[in-house]
Design an enzyme around this catalytic site. Structure first.
Site, short mmCIF file in Angstrom:
data_model
loop_
_atom_site.label_atom_id
_atom_site.label_comp_id
_atom_site.label_asym_id
_atom_site.label_seq_id
_atom_site.Cartn_x
_atom_site.Cartn_y
_atom_site.Cartn_z
N ASP A 132 8.07 16.63 10.73
CA ASP A 132 8.64 17.96 10.92
C ASP A 132 7.54 18.93 11.36
OD1 ASP A 132 10.45 19.96 10.99
OD2 ASP A 132 10.74 20.13 8.82
N GLU A 190 9.37 16.04 15.70
CA GLU A 190 10.14 17.25 15.95
C GLU A 190 9.25 18.21 16.73
OE1 GLU A 190 12.88 20.32 13.35
OE2 GLU A 190 10.76 20.12 12.88
#
Length: 463
Positions: free
Chosen positions: A3, A57
């Site tokens: 992330d 991401e």
């Protein structure tokens, strides 16, 4: 799944930066230590579990993010296609009759070749409290009152139709993999809210209500059946083996397009009211027919059943092969291609092969055939690039003949002027007298030696 990779890659965390050129990726703003860390992390993951899949991401689109480390990449398998959910959110906020199909297709193809992309319509970000899922953006509060199958509401009909088309369009054309968050496939109406101080540590919304699709009375079942068949059909054809889809036809004013991936053709008509008739879909040169395998308008998915499941044979107009379709409004159709049967190869037995390989008997050419061949060769020599070589060869041959003739004439002239003699006694002892009275042994090079009036040879001074 890593992330916030974009925040790691750049010293300014990518805030307020429009990544529209390669200069934005490779500069002093690039955090080289963070890139080294991500490479080491991917290498370590492969050592621990060679079958692991790593996903980044990253919203900046860093080149090489999903390339092998040995090729200079960072080593991830896939990156999240984060632009697609934003594109769909902007689209559904407006009226669908103004959707720009050309731009939507461009966003689907906006990914780096050779690097894996995860396509998705919505993830946990849209399902968490504070945001809205796609079905809720389309249907609004009508979801709480009109999702029963016996109830008809044009807002719900529109929401269900577009929800199916959006997910199929994204999966088939948006990447090399597909992501779904649990419950969103059948349009779960509520958000997710984990226990926290702000909600009194409540578990009420920390759930997914699977009964909504299983009780048989609600329209969530239609969405779930469509999603299940969509995955089954695309998996059977292994559409992700082909990285980029082939755009077959686009009619932007009519909000219609068709693209192909492996053996499946995906046809979409996003127009809210205009059903298209006699649409000619271009196919491949070896396509024999297209067969409808599923349609978002099928009754089992809550549609009206306006698409007949049949096989469409290929037609040909102006040397281009087409399939003629009827495409209802707000409908997606998936067709499977059937190729032309390969032409059979003629098998020959051994005896037949020997007969074919046996050389024909050679017969002698007649004079007329020889003359015809010579004239034909002369013609081709004049017409081809070999004419220069032929001219040179002819000139050399002519010069050789001239030289030989001159030499022969010179030798004859020299012999006529050159006096030759032999000893007289040898002539008298050995040479018989010819009928003309000239000794035959004195006939040198065809010339007789001079003789005296008595018939005997005249003594000649030897030279």
């Amino acid at each position: 799944r890593f992330d916030g990779v974009t925040s790691m890659l750049y010293h300014d965390h990518g805030l307020g930066t429009d990544f529209n050129s390669n200069d934005k990726y490779f500069s002093y703003n690039t955090h080289t230590e963070a890139i080294t860390y991500l490479q080491l992390a991917n290498e370590l993951i492969r050592q621990v579990n060679p079958k692991a899949i790593t996903i980044a991401e990253d919203m900046s689109g860093m080149p090489g993010m999903c390339l092998p480390i040995e090729d200079g990449g960072i080593g991830f398998d896939f990156r999240l296609g984060m632009g697609l959910p934003d594109m769909w959110i902007k689209a559904v906020k407006g009226q669908d009759q103004f959707w720009d199909i050309n731009k939507m297709w461009g966003d689907m193809c906006l990914r780096r070749p050779g690097e894996g992309t995860v396509a998705y319509v919505e993830s946990h970000d849209q399902a968490l409290v504070g945001d809205q899922t796609m079905i809720f953006r389309l249907a609004g509060a009508n979801m709480y009152t009109d999702m029963e199958k016996s109830t008809h509401n044009p807002v719900i009909d529109r929401a269900i139709a577009l929800h199916k088309m959006i997910r199929l369009f994204t999966m088939a054309g948006g990447g090399e993999s597909y992501l779904n968050f649990m419950g969103n496939e059948f349009g779960h109406p509520e958000w997710i809210d984990f226990p926290r101080e702000g909600n009194g540590w409540s578990f009420h919304y920390c759930r997914r209500q699977w009964s909504l699709k299983n009780n048989g009375y609600l329209k969530y079942e239609w969405l779930n059946e469509f999603d299940k068949d969509m995955l089954s059909v695309t998996k059977a054809s292994k559409i992700f083996n082909q990285r980029m889809a082939n755009l077959q036809l686009m009619k932007a004013p009519e909000q219609m397009l068709c693209f192909a991936r492996t053996d499946l053709f995906f046809v979409f008509n996003f127009h809210y009211a205009n059903s298209l008739e006699h649409v000619l879909i271009p196919v491949y040169p070896d396509t024999k027919s297209l067969t409808v395998v599923m349609s978002s308008d099928d009754e089992k998915y809550g549609g009206f059943g306006n698409v007949t499941h049949q096989t469409y044979e290929v037609k040909e107009f102006d040397d281009v092969r087409y399939v003629e379709l009827y495409i209802p409004a707000r409908t997606a159709i998936v067709l499977r291609e059937k190729k032309e049967d390969p032409k059979p190869v003629k098998k020959t037995t051994r005896k037949k092969a020997e007969k074919v390989e046996k050389a024909p008997e050679v017969t002698e050419l007649t004079e007329e055939e020889k003359a015809a061949i010579i004239s034909m060769l002369v013609y081709y020599l004049k017409e081809s690039y070999l004419v220069d070589i032929a001219i040179v060869y002819s000139l050399l041959s002519f010069l050789a003949v001239v030289i030989v003739c001159v030499l022969k004439r010179f030798v004859s002239f020299a012999e006529s002027k050159l006096d030759k003699t032999v000893p007289v006694d040898m002539v008298m002892d050995t040479a018989p007298i010819a009928e003309s009275g000239t000794p035959m042994s004195l006939c040198i090079m065809g010339h007789a030696a001079p003789s005296s009036p008595s018939g005997r040879p005249k003594p000649i001074k030897a030279k």
